[in-house]
Every structure is written in structure tokens, then in C-alpha cells.
Write a protein that holds these residues in place. Structure first.
Motif, PDB file in Angstrom:
ATOM      1  N   GLN A   1      44.647  36.442  39.133  1.00 46.25           N
ATOM      2  CA  GLN A   1      44.316  36.091  37.757  1.00 46.25           C
ATOM      3  C   GLN A   1      45.107  36.993  36.819  1.00 46.25           C
TER       4      GLN A   1
ATOM      5  N   LEU B   1      34.563  28.770  46.102  1.00 52.02           N
ATOM      6  CA  LEU B   1      35.232  30.057  46.239  1.00 52.02           C
ATOM      7  C   LEU B   1      34.306  31.134  45.697  1.00 52.02           C
ATOM      8  N   VAL B   2      34.094  32.186  46.484  1.00 47.92           N
ATOM      9  CA  VAL B   2      33.277  33.301  46.033  1.00 47.92           C
ATOM     10  C   VAL B   2      34.208  34.479  45.756  1.00 47.92           C
ATOM     11  N   PHE B   3      34.322  34.849  44.496  1.00 46.94           N
ATOM     12  CA  PHE B   3      35.229  35.918  44.095  1.00 46.94           C
ATOM     13  C   PHE B   3      34.517  37.262  44.133  1.00 46.94           C
ATOM     14  N   GLY B   4      35.188  38.252  44.732  1.00 51.21           N
ATOM     15  CA  GLY B   4      34.719  39.622  44.657  1.00 51.21           C
ATOM     16  C   GLY B   4      35.324  40.294  43.435  1.00 51.21           C
ATOM     17  N   GLN B   5      35.459  41.618  43.511  1.00 53.50           N
ATOM     18  CA  GLN B   5      36.014  42.345  42.369  1.00 53.50           C
ATOM     19  C   GLN B   5      37.529  42.343  42.363  1.00 53.50           C
TER      20      GLN B   5
ATOM     21  N   TYR C   1      46.214  30.043  42.611  1.00 55.32           N
ATOM     22  CA  TYR C   1      46.369  30.134  44.066  1.00 55.32           C
ATOM     23  C   TYR C   1      47.676  30.849  44.410  1.00 55.32           C
TER      24      TYR C   1
ATOM     25  N   TYR D   1      44.060  34.575  45.736  1.00 57.84           N
ATOM     26  CA  TYR D   1      44.247  34.065  44.380  1.00 57.84           C
ATOM     27  C   TYR D   1      44.570  35.256  43.497  1.00 57.84           C
TER      28      TYR D   1
ATOM     29  N   HIS E   1      42.253  33.352  52.056  1.00 57.04           N
ATOM     30  CA  HIS E   1      42.903  32.860  50.837  1.00 57.04           C
ATOM     31  C   HIS E   1      43.154  34.012  49.893  1.00 57.04           C
TER      32      HIS E   1
ATOM     33  N   PRO F   1      42.407  31.698  37.249  1.00 55.70           N
ATOM     34  CA  PRO F   1      42.912  32.089  38.566  1.00 55.70           C
ATOM     35  C   PRO F   1      43.984  31.130  39.052  1.00 55.70           C
TER      36      PRO F   1
ATOM     37  N   TYR G   1      42.679  38.535  44.351  1.00 49.08           N
ATOM     38  CA  TYR G   1      41.434  38.312  45.078  1.00 49.08           C
ATOM     39  C   TYR G   1      41.722  37.805  46.483  1.00 49.08           C
TER      40      TYR G   1
END
Lengths: 111, 117
Positions: A38, A99-103, A46, A36, A34, A44, A87
Motif C-alpha cells: 500500500q 484477505l486478512v491484513f496484519g500490520q 497486489y 500486497y 500472498h 492496496p 503485507y
């Protein structure tokens, strides 16, 4: 959710294509990829997602490597409004329900 | 079909007061997720709720924070006795499916920006 790796930042020029890479070497067979984004001061949004085949929608294209260990989000003709943090996230069809967001990758578009 | 609605958009509270953040999911969505974003940092998952049930609260601080999603009405994120460190943007997302599914997207609201003075 499996881990993804993205460059911290990228820069491109307006009206040029942008290729945003994502590495996910530990991806499993049931993980969807996926994307996303921002925009500044917004929630955020999609962008696109896929499993194995390349995907296109009105916003972008998603190119998935044959071994699925990497993918590339393609913005065909960047505009200033595409400046955002992008992301790349893996979602298991049977796994974690969040959803686990990284940097992410901070994309700057130059006029 | 209206998107995910969060209110208020901006909220100012003095230290020690309570903050109540509301989230109305998209029509037909019964799954709600709350995220917190500290200034200049990434989005951190807090809690996942379905109607009347907390499914995953692994990201919620152990004290002062609570969330609910009643049968009728919006989801509420409640922060008691706020401190300056609670100042952040709080985002809510909703999705339509009853179980975790990689083949669907989540829809986010515009967030509530909480400032504790």
C-alpha cells in the motif's frame, strides 16, 4: 487465515536490492503466500503470490523456504516509488474468502 | 479493462447525516470486499458480497452500517447517522472467482476518504 509475522519497518537505499522477510510457522499445506503493498494515500496493490516454488514477476521475486515456514519478498532494485507498507498474507485455497491484513512492514527508501 | 472504481474519492458529512459509498468492481468480477482503514491504522475487513448476497459480514459494525451488491449496478456501503469515529478511508476490492481460492489476487480501488465534521 494463518498468522504471519513481519518486521514493523525496514529501510533501504535507492537502486539497492531489498529483502522483506515474513515468518509463517503455522502455514498449512494448502496456504498460498500472498504479498500486497500500500503506497501512501492509495489502495492496496497486489505484488506476487506463490505456493511452494519461488516466483518472479515484473514487480518482484518471492523466495519460499523449503519448509514453507518463511518467505522473502525481493525487490531487485528499489526506487523511491517502492516506499510503501508491505503485507504478507496467507490464503487457504479452501478457506476464508477474505484477505486478512496484519500490520505489515513499512519500507522507507533513501535517495 | 478499467480497475475497481470507487466514488466519491472524498466525502464530507456532518454528524447525523448518511454516507453512501459506491464501488464498481472490475468487469467480470462478481465478488466484492469492503475494508476500512482508520487514520494511521491497518486495513480491517468489513464485509464480503457476491451478487445480491452477503457472504461474510463478520467485520461490519452491528448498527448503522449496511452493504449491498445488487444484480445491476455498483456495490454500496451505507453508513447511517455518521459519527466522528466513522472518519476513515474505505476501500473496496473485487475478485473474479466464485469461491475462496488462494490462487488468485484481489484488486483494490483507490478508496473513499470519509470525513465527518
Amino acid at each position: 487465515d494463518a498468522k504471519t509475522t513481519q518486521p514493523n519497518s525496514m529501510e533501504s537505499n535507492e537502486e539497492e536490492p531489498v529483502h522483506l522477510p515474513c515468518n509463517h510457522s503455522t502455514i498449512s499445506g494448502t496456504d498460498y503466500i500472498h504479498w500486497y503493498r500500500q503506497l501512501p494515500s492509495q489502495g492496496p496493490e497486489y505484488v506476487i503470490h506463490g505456493l511452494t516454488s519461488n516466483v518472479n514477476n515484473r514487480m518482484a521475486s518471492l523466495a519460499i523456504a523449503e519448509d514453507r515456514k518463511s518467505s522473502t519478498l525481493i525487490l531487485h532494485r528499489a526506487t523511491l516509488r517502492d516506499a510503501a507498507v508491505y503485507y504478507c498474507i496467507l490464503r487457504d485455497i479452501q478457506g476464508a474468502q477474505k484477505l486478512v491484513f496484519g500490520q505489515g512492514t513499512r519500507l522507507t527508501i533513501n535517495p | 479493462n478499467a480497475g475497481v472504481m470507487q466514488n466519491p474519492r472524498h466525502l464530507v458529512r456532518r454528524r447525523g447525516q448518511e454516507a453512501r459509498l459506491r464501488c464498481s468492481p472490475m468487469k467480470g468480477h462478481s465478488h466484492v470486499y469492503w475494508y476500512r482503514q482508520l487514520p494511521e491504522e491497518g486495513l480491517k475487513f468489513m464485509v464480503y458480497l457476491q451478487k445480491e448476497n452477503i457472504i461474510d459480514e463478520s467485520g461490519m459494525p452491528k448498527e448503522r452500517f449496511s452493504a449491498e451488491f445488487p444484480k445491476e449496478g455498483p456495490s454500496i456501503l451505507r453508513i447511517q447517522q455518521v459519527v466522528r469515529g466513522d472518519s476513515a478511508a474505505y476501500f473496496c476490492a473485487s475478485s473474479p472467482l466464485p469461491t475462496g481460492d488462494g490462487n488468485t489476487e484481489a484488486f483494490f480501488g483507490q478508496g473513499t476518504r470519509l470525513t465527518v465534521v
